[in-house]
Design a protein around this motif. Structure first.
Motif, short mmCIF file in Angstrom:
data_model
loop_
_atom_site.label_atom_id
_atom_site.label_comp_id
_atom_site.label_asym_id
_atom_site.label_seq_id
_atom_site.Cartn_x
_atom_site.Cartn_y
_atom_site.Cartn_z
N VAL A 147 66.22 -11.45 1.27
CA VAL A 147 65.13 -11.90 0.39
C VAL A 147 64.42 -10.68 -0.17
O VAL A 147 63.63 -10.02 0.51
N PRO A 149 62.04 -8.53 -3.17
CA PRO A 149 60.63 -8.67 -3.57
C PRO A 149 60.39 -9.80 -4.57
O PRO A 149 59.27 -10.27 -4.71
N GLU A 150 61.46 -10.23 -5.26
CA GLU A 150 61.31 -11.33 -6.22
C GLU A 150 61.36 -12.70 -5.55
O GLU A 150 60.90 -13.68 -6.11
N GLY A 151 61.98 -12.77 -4.36
CA GLY A 151 62.02 -14.02 -3.61
C GLY A 151 63.24 -14.88 -3.91
O GLY A 151 64.10 -14.54 -4.72
N HIS A 180 66.32 -11.93 -6.85
CA HIS A 180 66.56 -10.48 -6.80
C HIS A 180 67.90 -10.12 -7.44
O HIS A 180 68.00 -9.19 -8.23
N SER A 228 62.12 -13.18 -13.88
CA SER A 228 62.43 -12.98 -12.46
C SER A 228 61.66 -11.81 -11.85
O SER A 228 61.45 -11.77 -10.63
N ALA A 276 59.60 -22.05 -2.41
CA ALA A 276 59.55 -20.69 -2.94
C ALA A 276 59.30 -19.75 -1.77
O ALA A 276 58.25 -19.83 -1.13
N LEU A 303 55.05 -16.65 -6.89
CA LEU A 303 56.29 -17.40 -7.14
C LEU A 303 56.04 -18.90 -7.13
O LEU A 303 56.64 -19.63 -7.94
N LYS A 309 58.98 -15.92 -0.35
CA LYS A 309 58.73 -14.55 -0.79
C LYS A 309 57.77 -13.87 0.18
O LYS A 309 56.74 -14.45 0.55
N ARG A 310 58.12 -12.66 0.62
CA ARG A 310 57.24 -11.84 1.47
C ARG A 310 56.72 -12.60 2.69
O ARG A 310 55.53 -12.55 3.02
N ASP A 312 68.62 -16.90 -5.98
CA ASP A 312 68.21 -15.59 -5.50
C ASP A 312 67.68 -14.81 -6.70
O ASP A 312 68.47 -14.33 -7.54
#
Length: 296
Positions: free
Chosen positions: A49, A51-53, A28, A87, A129, A93, A131-132, A26
């Motif tokens: 999850v 913003p860093e993923g 974040h 990170s 990976a 990512l 993310k978003r 993680d």
């Protein structure tokens, strides 16, 4: 987006050592877990999850004795540490994961050259990976990624193995591949050589999509339909994971068995309009080494 996660590794029924490993990271919160650290803790089973993923990965080591264990452990730990160094980066990512995998390859390769006990070791690596609302994939070797959406299960990866290439060339059938003399030969592995060609791809996640990453100790024992059926019958991800491992062991359990299950929900995800699953922007690996071609 929320990711419900469960991961487990099992030695199987016949092996003396477990050469598999996994990574749950993680980015974040900075929390991370590998198979080397023991059982899967409750606090890692529900990840918001950020913003860093997050990154999920499985690795299957090879090399005999303890070398396979060293290779898979170096794979997940090198990737974990490399990603943690930046990170908060705004770079994609999946791009950063690919660079971390290349770094891990060099680290394992250098160890195999400098340590006689590790000569010839290597490891597969299949990672995700997230993310978003997007899932990025990277693969070296034959550990697999599947996605379950609605009533469909789809294999997202393509084994980088000799028998898979022979199937693609029309020389053997999938049934023949299961008993082929070269069925354990993979064409890429972390650490086996200085340069590798990671295969990548990505897709948009949808509400309630479920991701399965696994080593071949599972995928060699259960067909995709059996994986889907087991997942569909289970009450939760832990029950599903344990049932999958049990079924693989019931069929012999000749290899280590490792899996990660992740189910994605939340307002960030659209509801799927159909069960169709399409992987985009793939890179490919189609090479068969010359020394193997001579044996065919």
């Amino acid at each position: 987006m929320i990711a419900e996660v469960y991961a487990k590794t099992d030695i199987g029924r016949t092996r003396k050592n477990n050469e598999d490993n996994f990574l749950v990271l993680d980015l974040h919160t900075g929390r991370a877990l590998t198979a080397s650290e023991g059982s899967f803790p409750p606090e890692m089973r529900r990840l918001e999850v950020g913003p860093e993923g997050i990154v999920l990965a499985v690795s299957d080591g090879m090399g005999g004795a303890l070398a396979g264990d060293i290779a898979s452990r170096m794979a997940v730990e090198s990737v974990r540490d490399r990603l943690a160094m930046e990170s908060r980066s705004e770079r994609p990512l999946l791009e950063r994961l690919r660079e971390a995998v290349l770094y891990a390859n060099l680290a394992i390769h250098r160890r195999s050259l400098n340590d006689p006990c590790c000569n010839g070791m290597g490891a597969t690596f299949t990672g995700a990976a997230i993310k978003r609302g997007e899932l990025g994939l990277i693969q070296i070797g034959d550990s697999r990624a599947y996605l379950i959406r609605g009533a469909q299960i789809k294999l997202l990866t393509r084994d980088q193995s000799l028998v898979q290439r022979l199937i693609d060339m029309g020389q053997i059938t999938e049934e023949e591949a299961r008993i082929h003399m070269f069925r354990n030969v993979i064409l890429q592995a972390l650490g086996a050589q200085r340069e590798i060609n990671p295969v990548t791809g990505k897709l948009k996640l949808r509400e309630s999509d479920t991701l399965l990453l696994c080593s071949d100790g599972l995928s060699n024992k259960l067909e995709a339909e059996e994986l889907f059926d087991t997942l569909n019958r289970a009450t939760d991800l832990q029950a599903a994971g344990e049932a999958l491992i049990e079924r693989a062991n019931q069929r012999g359990g000749e290899d280590n068995i490792t899996l990660i299950l992740a189910r994605f929900t939340g307002d960030e995800l659209k509801v799927a309009e159909s069960n169709e699953i399409t992987v985009e922007e793939e890179t490919h690996f189609d090479e068969i080494p010359e020394e193997l071609l001579k044996l065919l």
